[in-house]
Design a protein around this motif. Structure first.
Motif, PDB file in Angstrom:
ATOM      1  N   LEU A  48     -51.542  -7.423 -44.796  1.00  0.00           N
ATOM      2  CA  LEU A  48     -52.909  -7.957 -44.780  1.00  0.00           C
ATOM      3  C   LEU A  48     -52.911  -9.423 -44.387  1.00  0.00           C
ATOM      4  O   LEU A  48     -53.742  -9.863 -43.586  1.00  0.00           O
ATOM      5  CB  LEU A  48     -53.557  -7.810 -46.162  1.00  0.00           C
ATOM      6  N   SER A  49     -51.978 -10.168 -44.941  1.00  0.00           N
ATOM      7  CA  SER A  49     -51.882 -11.592 -44.634  1.00  0.00           C
ATOM      8  C   SER A  49     -51.581 -11.825 -43.154  1.00  0.00           C
ATOM      9  O   SER A  49     -52.165 -12.705 -42.520  1.00  0.00           O
ATOM     10  CB  SER A  49     -50.779 -12.218 -45.506  1.00  0.00           C
ATOM     11  N   MET A  50     -50.678 -11.022 -42.590  1.00  0.00           N
ATOM     12  CA  MET A  50     -50.312 -11.187 -41.179  1.00  0.00           C
ATOM     13  C   MET A  50     -51.467 -10.818 -40.256  1.00  0.00           C
ATOM     14  O   MET A  50     -51.726 -11.519 -39.282  1.00  0.00           O
ATOM     15  CB  MET A  50     -49.073 -10.350 -40.847  1.00  0.00           C
ATOM     16  N   VAL A  51     -52.173  -9.747 -40.577  1.00  0.00           N
ATOM     17  CA  VAL A  51     -53.318  -9.353 -39.751  1.00  0.00           C
ATOM     18  C   VAL A  51     -54.400 -10.424 -39.839  1.00  0.00           C
ATOM     19  O   VAL A  51     -54.972 -10.833 -38.822  1.00  0.00           O
ATOM     20  CB  VAL A  51     -53.864  -7.971 -40.181  1.00  0.00           C
ATOM     21  N   LYS A  52     -54.661 -10.910 -41.029  1.00  0.00           N
ATOM     22  CA  LYS A  52     -55.698 -11.938 -41.218  1.00  0.00           C
ATOM     23  C   LYS A  52     -55.332 -13.235 -40.490  1.00  0.00           C
ATOM     24  O   LYS A  52     -56.216 -13.927 -39.962  1.00  0.00           O
ATOM     25  CB  LYS A  52     -55.892 -12.216 -42.707  1.00  0.00           C
ATOM     26  N   ALA A  53     -54.057 -13.554 -40.420  1.00  0.00           N
ATOM     27  CA  ALA A  53     -53.618 -14.811 -39.809  1.00  0.00           C
ATOM     28  C   ALA A  53     -53.672 -14.793 -38.277  1.00  0.00           C
ATOM     29  O   ALA A  53     -53.597 -15.848 -37.645  1.00  0.00           O
ATOM     30  CB  ALA A  53     -52.206 -15.146 -40.271  1.00  0.00           C
ATOM     31  N   GLU A  54     -53.766 -13.615 -37.681  1.00  0.00           N
ATOM     32  CA  GLU A  54     -53.792 -13.525 -36.213  1.00  0.00           C
ATOM     33  C   GLU A  54     -55.026 -14.215 -35.655  1.00  0.00           C
ATOM     34  O   GLU A  54     -56.150 -13.945 -36.093  1.00  0.00           O
ATOM     35  CB  GLU A  54     -53.782 -12.063 -35.761  1.00  0.00           C
ATOM     36  N   ALA A  55     -54.817 -15.087 -34.684  1.00  0.00           N
ATOM     37  CA  ALA A  55     -55.928 -15.827 -34.067  1.00  0.00           C
ATOM     38  C   ALA A  55     -56.932 -14.887 -33.409  1.00  0.00           C
ATOM     39  O   ALA A  55     -58.138 -15.144 -33.413  1.00  0.00           O
ATOM     40  CB  ALA A  55     -55.389 -16.827 -33.044  1.00  0.00           C
ATOM     41  N   SER A  56     -56.446 -13.768 -32.864  1.00  0.00           N
ATOM     42  CA  SER A  56     -57.325 -12.817 -32.189  1.00  0.00           C
ATOM     43  C   SER A  56     -58.083 -11.931 -33.180  1.00  0.00           C
ATOM     44  O   SER A  56     -58.985 -11.195 -32.792  1.00  0.00           O
ATOM     45  CB  SER A  56     -56.512 -11.929 -31.246  1.00  0.00           C
ATOM     46  N   GLY A  57     -57.679 -11.965 -34.455  1.00  0.00           N
ATOM     47  CA  GLY A  57     -58.324 -11.141 -35.454  1.00  0.00           C
ATOM     48  C   GLY A  57     -57.753  -9.744 -35.548  1.00  0.00           C
ATOM     49  O   GLY A  57     -58.252  -8.925 -36.307  1.00  0.00           O
TER      50      GLY A  57
END
Length: 116
Positions: A48-57
């Motif tokens: 969840l943290s990695m997906v949330k951190a993605e600039a593209s969303g």
């Protein structure tokens, strides 16, 4: 020293009446528990943290395996649990799946705690 007093059974009808807001029903509790069960694994929290951190969303499953040190089938399993819990959205593009946060899902999780 005085002897302990014995408790008398309550006789009034008001003794067991609900005094506050309605409590969580069984079905609602089951649905909410699915979310907390999904969040109860450290790898899923990291996903969840990695997906949330993605600039593209959004994040491709192919980019999530290496940071976790897990195989693609295991990461896909964890992502499926997060999707089933309503936390992530999955979009298939060719052979890869891309994941993004469901809008408001994390706010809903904090809302569950606030209403208990």
């Amino acid at each position: 020293m005085t002897a302990p007093s014995t408790l008398e059974p309550a006789t009034g009808q008001d003794c067991c009446a609900p005094t506050g807001p309605t409590t969580l029903g069984a079905e609602d509790a089951k649905r909410k528990a699915v979310v907390f069960k999904a969040l109860g694994d450290p790898n899923r929290l990291r996903l969840l943290s990695m997906v949330k951190a993605e600039a593209s969303g959004e994040a491709c499953v192919c980019d999530l395996t290496e940071p976790l040190g897990l195989g693609q089938p295991t990461v896909s399993h964890h992502l499926k649990i997060l999707v089933d819990a309503g936390l992530l959205h999955r979009q298939k593009r060719g052979t890869w799946a891309y994941y993004s946060l469901v809008p408001g899902a994390l706010d809903d999780v904090s809302g569950i705690l606030a209403t208990l």
